[in-house]
Design a protein around this motif. Structure first.
Motif, short mmCIF file in Angstrom:
data_model
loop_
_atom_site.label_atom_id
_atom_site.label_comp_id
_atom_site.label_asym_id
_atom_site.label_seq_id
_atom_site.Cartn_x
_atom_site.Cartn_y
_atom_site.Cartn_z
N ARG A 1 -11.28 3.30 -4.49
CA ARG A 1 -9.82 3.12 -4.46
C ARG A 1 -9.23 4.51 -4.29
NH1 ARG A 1 -8.25 -1.83 -5.60
NH2 ARG A 1 -9.71 -3.25 -6.60
N THR A 2 -8.44 4.67 -3.24
CA THR A 2 -7.94 6.00 -2.89
C THR A 2 -6.42 6.00 -2.79
OG1 THR A 2 -8.23 5.48 -0.54
CG2 THR A 2 -10.03 6.66 -1.64
N THR A 3 -5.87 7.20 -2.98
CA THR A 3 -4.46 7.45 -2.71
C THR A 3 -4.41 8.61 -1.72
OG1 THR A 3 -3.80 6.72 -4.91
CG2 THR A 3 -2.21 8.06 -3.69
N TRP A 4 -3.85 8.35 -0.56
CA TRP A 4 -3.74 9.33 0.52
C TRP A 4 -2.33 9.93 0.50
CZ3 TRP A 4 -7.27 10.19 4.74
CH2 TRP A 4 -8.46 9.47 4.64
N THR A 5 -2.24 11.23 0.26
CA THR A 5 -0.98 11.96 0.41
C THR A 5 -1.11 12.77 1.70
OG1 THR A 5 -0.68 12.10 -1.99
CG2 THR A 5 0.60 13.64 -0.62
N VAL B 1 -6.66 13.41 -0.61
CA VAL B 1 -7.11 12.06 -0.94
C VAL B 1 -7.67 12.09 -2.35
CG1 VAL B 1 -8.63 10.15 -0.34
CG2 VAL B 1 -7.63 11.56 1.47
N VAL C 1 3.20 3.98 -1.24
CA VAL C 1 3.68 4.52 -2.52
C VAL C 1 5.00 5.24 -2.32
CG1 VAL C 1 3.14 6.11 -4.41
CG2 VAL C 1 1.32 4.71 -3.40
N ASP D 1 -9.97 7.32 -7.11
CA ASP D 1 -9.88 6.91 -8.51
C ASP D 1 -11.22 7.13 -9.20
OD1 ASP D 1 -7.30 6.14 -7.95
OD2 ASP D 1 -7.63 4.00 -8.32
N GLN E 1 0.81 -1.21 0.00
CA GLN E 1 0.00 0.00 0.00
C GLN E 1 0.85 1.27 0.00
OE1 GLN E 1 -2.57 -1.50 3.49
NE2 GLN E 1 -3.84 0.03 2.46
N THR F 1 -1.99 3.84 -0.57
CA THR F 1 -3.26 3.56 -1.25
C THR F 1 -4.15 2.73 -0.33
OG1 THR F 1 -2.39 1.53 -2.24
CG2 THR F 1 -2.16 3.57 -3.52
N ASP F 2 -5.44 2.73 -0.65
CA ASP F 2 -6.39 1.96 0.14
C ASP F 2 -7.62 1.65 -0.70
OD1 ASP F 2 -7.33 0.61 2.36
OD2 ASP F 2 -7.88 2.40 3.48
#
Length: 116
Positions: free
Chosen positions: A99-103, A76, A29, A79, A27, A59-60
């Motif tokens: 589907r998410t990408t957390w910065t 966040v 990145v 997608d 998960q 990611t999650d």
């Protein structure tokens, strides 16, 4: 995550002691984000708790969740959906399967409720 007994209680959320809940390395990145949390209540229909993540990118795949950010900042990306800019006082809603990408820019702590 560890649960608190189901009897009535109060808890100061900003200083609550959380339990490490390591991310799956797949998960992550970039950076070294670390997750911790505490389940406050759970039932057959969901759970409520405190969740925290330190800076980095991960990611999650989300559950149906409503949350309020207490501290920290994150972006966040959902997608195929919106970009959520999160900070203290923000309320967010995520949907099961997102589907998410957390910065995470600053360690983020939130109180959440997930429904099954």
């Amino acid at each position: 995550m560890t649960s608190i007994p189901t009897a009535a209680f109060t808890l100061h959320v900003p200083t609550a002691e959380l339990v490490a809940d390591p991310l799956d390395p797949a998960q992550i990145v970039s950076g070294t984000p670390e997750v911790s949390g505490l389940v406050l209540a759970e039932s057959a229909t969901g759970e409520t708790g405190i969740w925290q993540i330190t800076p980095g990118v991960a990611t999650d795949v989300e559950a149906d969740e409503v949350f309020v950010v207490l501290s920290g900042r994150a972006t966040v990306v959902v997608d195929g959906g919106p970009v959520l800019e999160l900070g203290p006082g923000d309320c967010g809603v995520l949907r099961a399967g997102d589907r998410t990408t957390w910065t995470v820019h600053e360690t983020l702590r939130k109180v959440y409720t997930i429904t099954h």
